[in-house]
Design a protein around this motif. Structure first.
Motif, PDB file in Angstrom:
ATOM      1  N   UNK A 235       0.816  -1.216   0.000  1.00 12.93           N
ATOM      2  CA  UNK A 235       0.000   0.000   0.000  1.00 12.93           C
ATOM      3  C   UNK A 235       0.847   1.262   0.000  1.00 12.93           C
ATOM      4  N   UNK A 236       0.465   2.208  -0.843  1.00 11.25           N
ATOM      5  CA  UNK A 236       0.997   3.571  -0.809  1.00 11.25           C
ATOM      6  C   UNK A 236      -0.197   4.522  -0.720  1.00 11.25           C
ATOM      7  N   UNK A 237      -0.027   5.618   0.005  1.00  3.54           N
ATOM      8  CA  UNK A 237      -1.066   6.641   0.045  1.00  3.54           C
ATOM      9  C   UNK A 237      -0.487   7.967  -0.419  1.00  3.54           C
ATOM     10  N   UNK A 238      -1.325   8.793  -1.015  1.00  3.70           N
ATOM     11  CA  UNK A 238      -0.939  10.155  -1.370  1.00  3.70           C
ATOM     12  C   UNK A 238      -1.936  11.079  -0.689  1.00  3.70           C
ATOM     13  N   UNK A 239      -1.459  11.770   0.324  1.00  4.94           N
ATOM     14  CA  UNK A 239      -2.312  12.638   1.121  1.00  4.94           C
ATOM     15  C   UNK A 239      -2.693  13.918   0.370  1.00  4.94           C
ATOM     16  N   UNK A 240      -3.684  14.582   0.891  1.00  2.00           N
ATOM     17  CA  UNK A 240      -4.010  15.941   0.453  1.00  2.00           C
ATOM     18  C   UNK A 240      -3.064  16.918   1.143  1.00  2.00           C
ATOM     19  N   UNK A 241      -3.034  18.130   0.648  1.00  2.00           N
ATOM     20  CA  UNK A 241      -2.441  19.231   1.398  1.00  2.00           C
ATOM     21  C   UNK A 241      -3.531  20.280   1.617  1.00  2.00           C
ATOM     22  N   UNK A 242      -3.451  20.940   2.745  1.00  2.00           N
ATOM     23  CA  UNK A 242      -4.376  22.037   3.036  1.00  2.00           C
ATOM     24  C   UNK A 242      -5.681  21.625   3.688  1.00  2.00           C
ATOM     25  N   UNK A 243      -5.920  20.321   3.883  1.00  2.00           N
ATOM     26  CA  UNK A 243      -7.187  19.885   4.479  1.00  2.00           C
ATOM     27  C   UNK A 243      -7.038  19.718   5.975  1.00  2.00           C
ATOM     28  N   UNK A 244      -8.026  20.204   6.725  1.00  2.00           N
ATOM     29  CA  UNK A 244      -8.076  20.044   8.173  1.00  2.00           C
ATOM     30  C   UNK A 244      -9.288  19.199   8.536  1.00  2.00           C
ATOM     31  N   UNK A 245      -9.215  18.527   9.680  1.00  3.31           N
ATOM     32  CA  UNK A 245     -10.297  17.630  10.079  1.00  3.31           C
ATOM     33  C   UNK A 245     -11.622  18.369  10.278  1.00  3.31           C
ATOM     34  N   UNK A 246     -11.553  19.652  10.556  1.00  2.62           N
ATOM     35  CA  UNK A 246     -12.767  20.441  10.796  1.00  2.62           C
ATOM     36  C   UNK A 246     -13.392  20.967   9.510  1.00  2.62           C
ATOM     37  N   UNK A 247     -12.798  20.673   8.358  1.00  2.00           N
ATOM     38  CA  UNK A 247     -13.277  21.241   7.095  1.00  2.00           C
ATOM     39  C   UNK A 247     -14.515  20.508   6.576  1.00  2.00           C
ATOM     40  N   UNK A 248     -15.584  21.266   6.317  1.00  4.05           N
ATOM     41  CA  UNK A 248     -16.674  20.783   5.484  1.00  4.05           C
ATOM     42  C   UNK A 248     -16.290  20.985   4.026  1.00  4.05           C
ATOM     43  N   UNK A 249     -16.972  20.257   3.142  1.00  2.00           N
ATOM     44  CA  UNK A 249     -16.534  20.265   1.743  1.00  2.00           C
ATOM     45  C   UNK A 249     -16.548  21.659   1.131  1.00  2.00           C
ATOM     46  N   UNK A 250     -17.541  22.477   1.467  1.00  3.17           N
ATOM     47  CA  UNK A 250     -17.648  23.776   0.807  1.00  3.17           C
ATOM     48  C   UNK A 250     -16.567  24.758   1.231  1.00  3.17           C
ATOM     49  N   UNK A 251     -15.746  24.393   2.210  1.00  2.38           N
ATOM     50  CA  UNK A 251     -14.627  25.251   2.599  1.00  2.38           C
ATOM     51  C   UNK A 251     -13.326  24.872   1.905  1.00  2.38           C
ATOM     52  N   UNK A 252     -13.329  23.777   1.139  1.00  6.79           N
ATOM     53  CA  UNK A 252     -12.083  23.273   0.559  1.00  6.79           C
ATOM     54  C   UNK A 252     -11.674  23.987  -0.720  1.00  6.79           C
ATOM     55  N   UNK A 253     -12.638  24.616  -1.397  1.00  6.62           N
ATOM     56  CA  UNK A 253     -12.358  25.206  -2.696  1.00  6.62           C
ATOM     57  C   UNK A 253     -12.388  24.209  -3.830  1.00  6.62           C
ATOM     58  N   UNK A 254     -12.701  22.951  -3.539  1.00  6.27           N
ATOM     59  CA  UNK A 254     -12.746  21.915  -4.570  1.00  6.27           C
ATOM     60  C   UNK A 254     -14.137  21.840  -5.197  1.00  6.27           C
TER      61      UNK A 254
END
Length: 421
Positions: A235-254
């Motif tokens: 297994x390999x993972x590629x994390x996000x950058x800039x995401x916090x556990x408190x983020x709802x989707x509409x705060x991500x800019x995605x």
């Protein structure tokens, strides 16, 4: 399947520089570089592409994905990777609803060649174990990449597509790479009952909470260590950058793409881990309306249900008496009465507790209330307790309290695999 049924197909293209490095099993730790991303959160794919696909160098690659596998400028990752000489993409694997998303719930697209890229598309839906391993072997891939947007609930089947594909990749001797995307309802807490493995199905294979509060890379790490330990995948993972556990989707800019036909908005995901329980009843869960899982009802229900639910004074939510006529699924073309769930403060809203409260009050106020004859509610909740306690007259607090010990144990396990603050 005819080409017209696949709908519009995105054009291919090359990815611009979006972020810094991809990661191995540990994590991607380098800071993202400035680029073309429109929001502050960079997905796992954005970071993989920005690193020139170094993690995939020299490998024949297959991708498990669906319409949510997009870049921040809304190009599909398959259309982006296919013409890029830095990655050898040779196959696509479609889950429930299909790679291009043409199928409704409980369906898939089957085996076909993608018209936009010419790539062979293999069907993974309802395949697991050796039969799925055989699909990976037949495809000729060396590495399987997973990139699908999750909705944060145990019974949302894409996380079990992840689990099944990890297990099959291990059987087939393939490497597995998971590209991360946000949990749209935050990663702050795990909520609800933990599945009893005796009730394992495709809406819940293993012992996790009903609202797991994790991202797909975190789940992959947990699955590999806890549930696939006898034969773990490479297994390999590629994390996000800039995401916090408190983020709802509409705060991500995605950009949001519906992960399935009845998950049209991030607001749907906010209530889904609770109100999807109505799939286990004879009430409509809002399929066939413009607000699935927010509208709930049946013939014969009136204002008394909304009044009873509001009387509980649940945190962050109110209920409106509502009438609607589903265009498909339960009560197709018939006007039903019920409630619309209005989340007023998502910071304190508890979707699972709300779902239980609505089940309790629906049974109290409508004499026609019934569970599905196959006791599907037990598969959704992962045990018999919710059904049997509500039938015995238990109130919301009693039902919620019944899973407290199991949930505390899962939270302790979950904590070991969290990758973000």
């Amino acid at each position: 399947m005819s080409l017209s049924r696949r709908g519009l197909l995105a054009a291919g293209g090359a990815v611009g520089a979006l972020a810094a490095t991809a990661a191995g099993t540990g994590a991607a730790s380098a800071a993202p570089a400035a680029g073309k991303g429109h929001g502050r959160v960079r997905t796992g794919f954005d970071r993989l592409a920005a690193d020139g696909y170094a993690l995939l160098k020299g490998e024949k690659v297959g991708v498990v994905t669906n319409p949510t596998g997009i870049t921040s400028d809304v190009r599909h990752i398959v259309d982006v990777m296919h013409p890029d000489e830095r990655v050898d993409l040779v196959a696509v694997f479609g889950p429930e609803h299909g790679f291009r998303g043409t199928a409704q719930a409980g369906g898939s697209e089957g085996r076909y060649d993608d018209p936009a890229t010419g790539l062979p598309v293999y069907d993974t839906y309802l395949k697991s174990g050796q039969p799925l391993a055989d699909v990976f072997t037949a495809s000729g891939v060396d590495t399987v990449v997973f990139d699908i947007q999750d909705a944060g609930a145990r019974f949302y089947t894409y996380i079990w597509t992840l689990y099944d594909c990890m297990e099959a990749a291990a059987l087939a001797g393939k490497r597995f790479v998971v590209l991360d995307r946000p949990n749209p309802v935050t990663g702050r807490a795990a909520l609800g009952p933990v599945l009893d493995p005796a009730f394992g199905t495709f809406v819940g294979r293993r012992e996790i909470a009903q609202a797991h509060g994790m991202t797909v890379t975190e789940l992959a790490l947990l699955f590999n260590a806890r549930f696939l330990a006898e034969r773990p995948v490479d297994l390999r993972i590629v994390k996000m950058s800039g995401w916090k556990r408190s983020d709802f989707f509409d705060t991500t800019g995605l950009p949001w793409v519906p992960p399935s036909p009845n998950m049209p908005t991030p607001e749907t995901a906010l209530v889904y881990s609770g109100t999807c329980l109505f799939e286990g009843t004879n009430l409509s869960e809002g399929r066939g309306t413009t607000r699935p899982f927010e509208l709930l009802g049946a013939e014969g229900i009136d204002h008394r249900w909304a009044a009873a639910a509001n009387a509980l004074d649940l945190p962050g939510v109110a209920f409106r008496e509502a009438y609607f006529a589903p265009t498909f699924s339960k009560f197709q073309g018939r006007t039903v009465g019920g409630v619309q769930v209005h989340v007023q403060d998502r910071e304190v809203f508890d979707p699972v507790r709300t779902g239980i409260a609505l089940l309790v009050t629906a049974k109290q106020t409508w004499s026609g209330f019934a569970w599905r004859a196959d006791n599907w509610i037990d598969k959704l909740t992962g045990n018999t307790r919710v059904r049997t306690m509500i039938d015995a007259g238990a109130d919301t607090d009693e039902v919620v309290g019944a899973w407290a010990q199991d949930l505390a144990a899962f939270r302790a396990v979950r904590k070991r695999y969290l990758q973000y603050r």
